[in-house]
Enzyme design. Structure first.
Site, PDB file in Angstrom:
ATOM      1  N   ASP A   1      40.425  41.887  37.006  1.00  0.00           N
ATOM      2  CA  ASP A   1      41.703  42.819  36.823  1.00  0.00           C
ATOM      3  C   ASP A   1      42.873  42.377  37.819  1.00  0.00           C
ATOM      4  O   ASP A   1      42.283  41.786  38.547  1.00  0.00           O
ATOM      5  CB  ASP A   1      41.643  44.415  36.815  1.00  0.00           C
ATOM      6  CG  ASP A   1      42.356  45.067  36.188  1.00  0.00           C
ATOM      7  OD1 ASP A   1      43.357  44.508  35.955  1.00  0.00           O
ATOM      8  OD2 ASP A   1      42.091  46.281  35.813  1.00  0.00           O
ATOM      9  N   TRP A   2      44.057  42.639  37.621  1.00  0.00           N
ATOM     10  CA  TRP A   2      45.062  41.927  38.495  1.00  0.00           C
ATOM     11  C   TRP A   2      45.010  42.841  39.874  1.00  0.00           C
ATOM     12  O   TRP A   2      45.294  44.140  39.775  1.00  0.00           O
ATOM     13  CB  TRP A   2      46.450  42.518  37.641  1.00  0.00           C
ATOM     14  CG  TRP A   2      46.681  41.391  36.742  1.00  0.00           C
ATOM     15  CD1 TRP A   2      47.972  40.831  36.650  1.00  0.00           C
ATOM     16  CD2 TRP A   2      45.995  40.690  35.690  1.00  0.00           C
ATOM     17  NE1 TRP A   2      47.983  39.756  35.625  1.00  0.00           N
ATOM     18  CE2 TRP A   2      46.735  39.705  34.918  1.00  0.00           C
ATOM     19  CE3 TRP A   2      44.515  40.749  35.363  1.00  0.00           C
ATOM     20  CZ2 TRP A   2      46.141  39.054  33.947  1.00  0.00           C
ATOM     21  CZ3 TRP A   2      44.265  40.181  34.265  1.00  0.00           C
ATOM     22  CH2 TRP A   2      44.900  39.265  33.528  1.00  0.00           C
TER      23      TRP A   2
END
Length: 729
Positions: free
Chosen positions: A274-275
């Protein structure tokens, strides 16, 4: 040689033949994706391989660098390898449609599908496939080839700000629908993710929450939802989550990524972060294959640090090759190398029709004292109150926010700070319920009151024959609800309206369950969720009977927050960056399972939903053996056509009482029509997970099932003998 091959390609030989002659066997489409990936990976230099393993957000930040060359403005970008014809990975958020964060693509709008919780309420896998297909086509038209879709986390806490992006509280329902959506995306030659792996159960402290759960319980609940979605959809990538699981960050969790996902399940695709979820280079050894949104991490861990680790041998060459090969394998499997149309033609009207179908079947009629459907309009005075229903329908906020075709009908700032502040606003899609009601009830006098003052709303309701109140619960990524009340005094406003006019209808635009202290005072309640770009029309059609409601609750609506295992939201009020535990003591008993185990009475049970017709079940047949095969008849016993969602539950296993959804269907029946439904249970739904043996185990014996309209109501009951067996994990 590549130059010579390119020159010859324009002559009599085919490009693939020339490429094979040039030693580029990976171009041969008759080979498997695994073999093609192996051959192409062998051609990569170290720098090229490292380049595939990390990438930035494709957004411009104030004072930061411009968009990467060849990128499409959106969530992420991996540059590819032009020398070898490896295309760039262009990534967009796509849970509910193609997003346009920060107007990075000025003026670009897309089909806004209803929230995933509304899709789950449809109990219709065909709609999940149709929705996934249109999102993929719209992605391809913009030059994207990776969709950050497939949210399948179970709704363990009704306050979770992202529950609207997910598919409810049951692993079979969530996994089945996510799998169909993912399959549709991959069938359009676009890579889909499945996310967020795993136990991303709340937004409060999501970077520091340590999800604690026993292995067997995890396997039987959230992990099972992921496993089903992966098997059915074959996503090219799995996105790991922000949170920790049993002490290790999800994106650096050796047990989850190497042990379960790639080991037990044999997953062949790649794991992207995920970012902003990467904290160390050694995550590569623990199963992470790619660092996403690298600007949000403290450094580009999978850039120069990973290269140096590879040169030093602390990350073996074989592991580095495995990382890039998995990415290439998914690209081959999705057809990214094989000349697919880059920008297909889009039919906006057809796509909007799919959005409306999802809303039509996802809207749930929760309660009705005979007030609905609204019949005729001649001489009737109807007042629509609140919820910005004059402008449009509410949507959930965060990275899934879609700018719908036609633009935003209304934007109401909420405020806040931090990296998610840009999403701190209530956005209404341009589908006004007020206008839609006026269109379908042209003979009625329909007025609007904004609902800011309860006394004013009550006065407007008293002067009308019917009052329709729109009540909003705005939910957002990175922000949980504090409790389950309707915010900003809406409960008090509804009570005032109901006291003034008992012919009051409440339309809930929420991201999940809310409490209803006014329930017994109103004439009807409709759960419309976040209904997408045709939501206003769908709401009007359901209220007037042009659409017979067929939605069923994918989440339990509690009578009180005390019915959930965590009365106080873990992490609330703690200092930033302080880790804390979220102990999932309920284990696999998520939602309705826990209600059944403890004998609690909800406000509305899982699977609940009313119709304007009636249905009856009979002729039950239950066959055993290795699994359960359940057959029964459904008859529309009412006067109008309607759709039913019959549900099959396992309620006893070898003398042990329990409750698990093991099958469901969606049937469309004319008045008096009968249809036979036959469902075969996935054996894992009959099993328990044996931690010591690392396998699924069916104890065998007599197994009991019920067929009914909800988790709480059994219309038919039957039993069958199931054989004792064990299965791979």
């Amino acid at each position: 040689m590549p130059f010579l091959a390119t020159a010859i390609c324009g002559a009599s030989l085919s490009c693939s033949a020339v490429a094979l002659a040039a030693g580029e066997g990976w171009r041969n489409p008759s080979l498997s994706p695994d073999e093609r990936a192996r051959l192409l990976d062998a051609e990569l230099t170290l720098d090229e391989r490292i380049g595939l393993l990390h990438g930035p957000m494709a957004l411009s930040f104030p004072g930061g660098p411009p968009l990467p060359a060849r990128s499409v403005g959106g969530a992420g970008f991996i540059p590819g390898v032009p020398r070898l014809g490896i295309p760039a990975l262009t990534e967009t958020d796509a849970s509910l449609g193609i997003t346009n964060p920060g107007e990075v693509r000025p003026g670009d709008t897309a089909t806004a599908l209803p929230a995933s919780v509304a899709l789950a309420a449809s109990f219709n896998p065909k709609l999940a496939y149709e929705g996934g297909a249109i999102i993929a086509k719209e992605a391809a038209a913009r030059g994207f080839n990776v969709l950050l879709a497939g949210g399948v986390n179970l709704a363990r806490d009704p306050r979770n700000g992202r529950n609207f992006e997910y598919l409810g509280e049951d692993p079979w329902l969530a996994g089945t629908l996510a799998g169909e959506s993912i399959k549709a995306i991959q069938d359009q030659n676009i890579i889909s993710t499945v996310k967020h792996f795993s136990l991303n159960g709340q937004e409060t402290g999501r970077f520091y929450a340590n999800s604690i759960i026993q292995e067997a319980a995890h396997r039987e609940s959230d992990l099972l939802a992921f496993q089903i979605a992966i098997e059915k959809g074959q996503p090219g990538s799995v996105m790991c989550a922000y949170n920790l699981v049993n002490g290790d960050y999800s994106c650096g969790n050796d047990h989850l990524l190497n042990g379960v996902l790639k080991g037990d399940w044999g997953y062949k695709g790649w794991v992207m972060s995920d970012w902003g979820a990467v904290h160390a280079t050694d995550y590569a050894l623990k199963g992470l294959d790619q660092q996403s949104g690298e600007q949000l991490d403290s450094q580009v861990w999978f850039g120069e640090p990973l290269k140096q680790a590879a040169l030093a041998g602390t990350v073996p060459e074989t592991r580095l090759s495995d990382m890039s090969r998995r990415i290439l394998r998914s690209m081959f499997a999705a057809g990214l190398f094989d000349g697919k149309p880059v920008k297909p033609q889009i039919d906006p009207a057809a796509h909007a029709a799919v959005a409306k179908k999802v809303a039509d079947e996802g809207i749930v009629l929760l309660a009705n004292k005979g007030l609905l459907p609204l019949k005729g309009g001649a001489g009737k005075r109807i007042v629509v109150i609140g919820g910005h229903a004059d402008a449009g329908v509410l949507s959930g906020a965060g990275s899934s926010q879609v700018t719908a075709t036609g633009g935003n009908a209304r934007v109401v700032p909420v405020g806040g700070d931090g990296p998610m502040a840009m999403w701190g606003r209530q956005i209404f899609h341009p589908s006004s319920p007020l206008k839609a009601l006026r269109a379908v009830l042209p003979d009625a006098t329909i007025s609007f009151a904004d609902g800011r003052y309860p006394a004013e709303a009550a006065a407007a309701a008293k002067a009308a024959d019917i009052a329709i109140v729109f009540a909003n619960q705005w939910m957002a990524e990175a922000l949980d609800a504090y409790d389950l009340s309707l915010p900003q005094g809406q409960d008090e406003m509804i009570q005032a309206v109901a006291a003034a006019n008992p012919n009051s209808i409440v339309v809930l635009q929420t991201g999940g369950p809310v409490l209803m202290p006014w329930l017994d005072k109103v004439g009807a309640v409709v759960a419309a969720w976040y209904s997408g770009q045709k939501g206003g029309e769908s709401i009007a059609d359901v209220l007037t009977g042009r659409v017979n409601p067929s939605g069923r609750l994918p989440v339990t609506f509690p009578a009180s927050l005390d019915q959930y295992p965590r009365r106080d939201l873990p992490g609330w009020g703690l200092p930033k960056k302080q880790q804390f535990d979220v102990v999932y003591e309920e284990g696999a008993d998520v939602g309705y399972r826990r209600f059944a185990t403890l004998g609690m009475k909800p406000l509305f049970p899982f699977g609940h939903g009313l119709s304007y017709t009636t249905f009856a079940y009979d002729k039950l047949s239950v066959k055993g053996g290795d699994t359960l095969t359940v057959s029964f008849r459904v008859t529309n016993t009412g006067a109008v056509a309607g759709k039913d969602a019959p549900q099959v539950y396992l309620t006893g296993a070898g003398g042990v009482k329990l409750q698990r959804l093991i099958g469901f269907d969606k049937v469309d029946l004319k008045p008096g029509e009968t249809r036979t439904v036959t469902l075969k249970a996935d054996p894992r739904l009959l099993a328990s997970f044996d931690e010591a043996g690392r396998q699924w185990r069916i104890a065998g014996g007599t197994y009991e099932v019920t067929v009914g309209p909800t988790a709480e109501k059994a219309a038919l009951t039957g039993t069958a003998k199931i054989s004792k067996r064990v299965m791979k994990p």
